[in-house]
Design a protein around this motif. Structure first.
Motif: not given
Length: 93
Positions: A54-78
């Motif tokens: 369960i701890v590992e799953e929570l840590q993976a969830e935190k990492e996914l949330q962190k990555q989702a915040k840093h994803r750039k849209t096509d407009l950001d890249i443009y």
């Protein structure tokens, strides 16, 4: 009937899902409870293993949330490539 530490971990996860705790608080609480589970039931017990999973799953969830915040849209890249483009200009009103 008393709550087991696995039940406490699940309660903590519900608190996170309802917005009562952050993911960081949930992870810290789950770690404490996983340690308690292993101390009470032994490191080879199924509950101990489940608690750490369960701890590992929570840590993976935190990492996914962190990555989702840093994803750039096509407009950001443009806009990084062409900051002077009309689509990228920001006006103060």
């Amino acid at each position: 009937m008393t709550m087991t530490t696995i039940d406490e971990i699940k309660t903590t996860i519900n608190d996170y899902k309802t917005g009562q705790k952050t993911i960081e608080q949930t992870i810290l609480t789950a770690i404490v409870q996983a340690r308690a589970t292993c101390d009470l039931e032994g490191k080879e017990s199924s509950n101990c293993l489940e608690a750490w999973e369960i701890v590992e799953e929570l840590q993976a969830e935190k990492e996914l949330q962190k990555q989702a915040k840093h994803r750039k849209t096509d407009l950001d890249i443009y806009c990084e490539m062409y900051p002077e483009a009309l689509e990228c200009l920001i006006y103060d009103v």
